[in-house]
Motif scaffolding. Structure first.
Motif, PDB file in Angstrom:
ATOM      1  N   VAL A   1       8.883  12.854  50.469  1.00 46.18           N
ATOM      2  CA  VAL A   1       8.169  12.658  51.816  1.00 46.18           C
ATOM      3  C   VAL A   1       8.265  12.517  53.411  1.00 46.18           C
ATOM      4  N   SER A   2       8.463  13.069  54.468  1.00 44.13           N
ATOM      5  CA  SER A   2       8.615  12.857  55.873  1.00 44.13           C
ATOM      6  C   SER A   2       7.841  12.652  56.427  1.00 44.13           C
ATOM      7  N   LEU A   3       7.893  12.092  57.423  1.00 40.54           N
ATOM      8  CA  LEU A   3       7.027  11.996  58.613  1.00 40.54           C
ATOM      9  C   LEU A   3       7.375  11.972  59.927  1.00 40.54           C
ATOM     10  N   SER A   4       7.328  13.479  60.796  1.00 40.29           N
ATOM     11  CA  SER A   4       8.093  13.503  61.874  1.00 40.29           C
ATOM     12  C   SER A   4       7.869  12.555  63.031  1.00 40.29           C
ATOM     13  N   ILE A   5       7.795  11.855  64.021  1.00 35.94           N
ATOM     14  CA  ILE A   5       7.343  11.593  65.551  1.00 35.94           C
ATOM     15  C   ILE A   5       7.366  12.559  66.123  1.00 35.94           C
TER      16      ILE A   5
END
Length: 57
Positions: free
Chosen positions: A50-54
């Motif tokens: 699971v990845s969160l890109s900001i």
């Protein structure tokens, strides 16, 4: 210019068994010529990440 922030959440599969967390940082230029900084935080559990890109402009 006003600072902008965007984000994206994604889920993927990978071949392996891994537990962990990792962050990646990079800089780039988008199609409009604006520079941005990208930080990706990834959580790994067996076979799924699971990845969160900001994005910060």
């Amino acid at each position: 210019m006003q600072d902008k922030t965007g984000w994206e959440l994604s889920i993927g599969l990978y071949p392996g068994i891994l537990f962990g967390f990792r962050s990646y940082a990079s800089e780039g230029v988008d199609s409009d010529g604006d520079e941005y900084t990208q930080t990706i935080h990834v959580v790994y559990v067996p076979f799924i990440d699971v990845s969160l890109s900001i994005y910060r402009y």
